[in-house]
Design an enzyme around this catalytic site. Structure first.
Site, PDB file in Angstrom:
ATOM      1  N   TYR A  51       0.849  -1.196   0.000  1.00 33.55           N
ATOM      2  CA  TYR A  51       0.000   0.000   0.000  1.00 33.55           C
ATOM      3  C   TYR A  51       0.883   1.244   0.000  1.00 33.55           C
ATOM      4  O   TYR A  51       1.887   1.328   0.713  1.00 33.55           O
ATOM      5  CB  TYR A  51      -0.908   0.017   1.235  1.00 33.55           C
ATOM      6  CG  TYR A  51      -1.756   1.265   1.358  1.00 33.55           C
ATOM      7  CD1 TYR A  51      -3.033   1.315   0.812  1.00 33.55           C
ATOM      8  CD2 TYR A  51      -1.274   2.395   2.007  1.00 33.55           C
ATOM      9  CE1 TYR A  51      -3.803   2.460   0.915  1.00 33.55           C
ATOM     10  CE2 TYR A  51      -2.040   3.547   2.116  1.00 33.55           C
ATOM     11  CZ  TYR A  51      -3.311   3.571   1.565  1.00 33.55           C
ATOM     12  OH  TYR A  51      -4.071   4.707   1.653  1.00 33.55           O
ATOM     13  N   GLU A  59      -3.433   7.718  -3.909  1.00 32.27           N
ATOM     14  CA  GLU A  59      -3.510   6.452  -3.185  1.00 32.27           C
ATOM     15  C   GLU A  59      -3.394   5.287  -4.165  1.00 32.27           C
ATOM     16  O   GLU A  59      -4.129   5.231  -5.150  1.00 32.27           O
ATOM     17  CB  GLU A  59      -4.833   6.358  -2.423  1.00 32.27           C
ATOM     18  CG  GLU A  59      -4.940   5.098  -1.573  1.00 32.27           C
ATOM     19  CD  GLU A  59      -6.287   4.995  -0.868  1.00 32.27           C
ATOM     20  OE1 GLU A  59      -6.330   4.424   0.224  1.00 32.27           O
ATOM     21  OE2 GLU A  59      -7.300   5.484  -1.428  1.00 32.27           O
TER      22      GLU A  59
END
Length: 422
Positions: free
Chosen positions: A144, A232
Site C-alpha cells: 500500500y 492512493e
C-alpha cells in the site's frame, strides 16, 4: 480496492476543526484509467491498458493493443469504490472481471451503459460509460502507498504499508506498526533518504531498491506538479519480473488549482456527479444535494446552515444546502428554483432571505419569473427581511402566486414542515 478513503489513517493528525474542513472541501476526482495515464507520463510503472466506450472499441483494442494476451482484466469505470464487489442493476455481479480474451467483448458489453451499485454509490448506483481493459499481471507481492496532506506538519505525508490490496483502515486499526509515515519538507522536497524510508516501509521482496526509490520520487513529483490532495495506490505491487507497479490508483486534485491545471480539470466526468450540483455549478450557485424533502433557498452559508438545523428541529429533513450568495442575479434565482423543483423528493420549498447585500426585491422577482418557467407543484414558504423588503413583498403579492408567508425563521420552518408532511 484503492477507492477507500484515508480518513481513519489521517484523522489522528487532524483536529476536530480540521476534520470538518476536510469533509467540506470539494476536490476533483478522476477515473482509474485517467490516473494511470498521468502516472505513466510521470515515469511511474503502470499496467498496459486502454479505456473503451463501445463494443466496437473493445474489438479494436483486443486486436491492436493485446494481440498476444490470453487473459485480460476488465474494469468498470465509475467514481466510487467497491467496484469488485458491486452489482449491476442488470443482475451482473462484480464490476471487475479477469476473463479469457474471447470473453472480453461479452463481459464489457454487459458493463457498458449499465448502472453499477456499490457500497459507496448508494442504491441509485452510477452509470458505466467506459471500461478499462488491462493486461493481467502476475503479482507476487501487494503493498500500500499513499501521499496526502498533513495539517500537523503542514506538508505532504507519504504513507506506506507492506500489506496491500485490502482495507488499509482495517490494517491501521489492527496492525498500526505496519503503517510507516514519512513527512516531507515542502521546501526541500523528497530526498533520497525520505524515499528510502518509504521503500523500507513497503518492504519489497525482489524489486530493485534504487529503482523503487526512483518510483517513489516520481510519484511525489506527480503529487506536487499536478496539485494533488491525495494519491492512493492500493495495491502497489511487485510483479514476477521484480518490477514495482501501480496496479490501481485514486487521485484527487485541489479545486483551487483549476486555473493552472486546465488539462487535468478537463478530465472531469460530470456524468458521475449529482446532476443538480452540476447545474448549480454552471449557475455559480453553492449547492449540495441531500436526501430530505424540504428544498431550501437561502442567502449566506451561516443562515443556510441555521435554516437546515431549524427544519430538523421541527421534524423535517432538508433536501439540500443552497446559498445564492449576496450578489445573486434574478437569473440565478430562477436557476435555483429550477434545481429545487427538479428534485422529485421535494415536498415543499422554504425561501429564507435576510437582505443585506442581497436585495429582497431581486429574490421576489426571481421567484415570480421562476414560477412562470417551471410548474410549481409544491407549496412555497417565503420569509423575507432586510433591504427592499417592502418592495419584495409587494412583488410577491401582486404576482397572484399562492405563497405561504412567514414572519421569522422559526415560523417559516414550522410552516414548511407542516406543508411538506400534510
Amino acid at each position: 480496492m484503492a477507492r477507500g478513503s484515508l480518513n481513519k489513517l489521517v484523522s489522528r493528525a487532524l483536529s476536530v476543526a480540521g476534520k470538518w474542513q476536510q469533509q467540506q472541501l470539494r476536490r476533483l476526482n478522476i477515473h482509474e484509467y485517467q490516473g494511470a495515464e498521468l502516472m505513466s507520463k510521470h515515469g511511474v510503472n503502470v499496467p498496459r491498458g486502454v479505456a473503451v466506450s463501445s463494443v466496437e472499441e473493445v474489438r479494436k483494442a483486443i486486436k491492436d493493443v493485446f494481440p498476444n494476451e490470453n487473459e485480460l482484466v476488465v474494469k468498470s469505470q465509475i467514481l466510487a469504490g467497491g467496484r469488485g464487489l458491486g452489482t449491476f442493476k442488470s443482475g451482473l455481479k462484480g464490476g471487475v472481471h479477469i476473463v479469457k480474451k474471447d470473453q472480453v467483448e461479452d463481459i464489457a458489453g454487459k458493463m457498458l451503459g449499465q448502472i453499477l451499485v456499490t457500497k459507496q454509490t448508494g442504491p441509485q448506483g452510477k452509470i458505466v460509460n467506459k471500461v478499462y481493459l488491462c493486461e493481467k499481471l502476475s503479482l507476487v507481492n501487494e503493498m500500500y502507498f499513499a501521499i496526502t496532506l498533513d495539517r500537523k506538519t503542514a506538508g505532504p505525508l507519504v504513507i506506506a504499508c507492506r500489506k496491500g490490496g485490502t482495507s488499509i483502515e482495517d490494517l491501521a486499526e489492527k496492525f498500526p506498526d505496519m503503517i510507516v509515515k514519512v513527512s516531507i519538507d515542502v521546501f526541500k522536497g523528497i530526498t533520497d533518504e525520505d524515499a528510502a524510508k518509504v521503500v523500507d516501509g513497503l518492504a519489497p521482496k525482489g524489486a530493485d531498491r534504487n529503482k523503487s526509490i526512483e518510483q517513489v520520487k516520481n510519484l511525489y513529483k506527480l503529487f506536487c506538479d499536478t496539485d494533488c490532495t491525495m494519491l492512493e495506490i492500493n495495491p502497489i505491487a511487485e510483479t514476477a519480473d521484480n518490477q514495482l507497479v501501480a496496479a490501481d490508483a485514486k487521485l484527487n486534485f485541489d479545486d483551487n488549482a483549476a486555473y493552472r491545471q486546465k488539462e487535468i480539470f478537463a478530465l472531469r466526468d460530470t456524468s458521475q456527479e449529482d446532476p443538480r450540483e452540476v447545474a448549480a455549478a454552471k449557475a455559480d450557485l453553492n449547492y449540495i444535494g441531500l436526501d430530505g424533502e424540504i428544498g431550501c433557498m437561502v442567502n449566506g452559508a451561516g443562515l443556510a446552515m441555521a435554516t437546515m438545523d431549524i427544519i430538523k428541529l421541527h421534524g423535517g429533513t432538508p433536501a439540500n444546502f443552497l446559498d445564492v450568495g449576496g450578489n445573486a442575479s434574478e437569473g440565478q434565482v430562477v436557476e435555483a428554483f429550477k434545481i429545487l423543483t427538479a428534485d422529485d423528493k421535494v415536498k415543499a420549498i422554504l425561501v429564507n432571505i435576510f437582505g443585506g447585500i442581497m436585495k429582497c426585491d431581486v429574490i421576489a422577482s426571481g421567484i415570480v419569473n421562476a414560477a412562470k418557467q417551471v410548474s410549481l407543484k409544491v407549496p412555497v414558504v417565503v420569509r423575507l427581511e432586510g433591504t427592499n423588503v417592502d418592495q419584495g413583498k409587494r412583488i410577491l403579492k401582486e404576482s397572484g402566486m399562492t405563497l405561504i408567508t412567514a414572519e421569522d425563521l422559526d415560523d417559516a420552518a414550522q410552516k414548511a414542515v407542516k406543508a411538506a408532511y400534510n
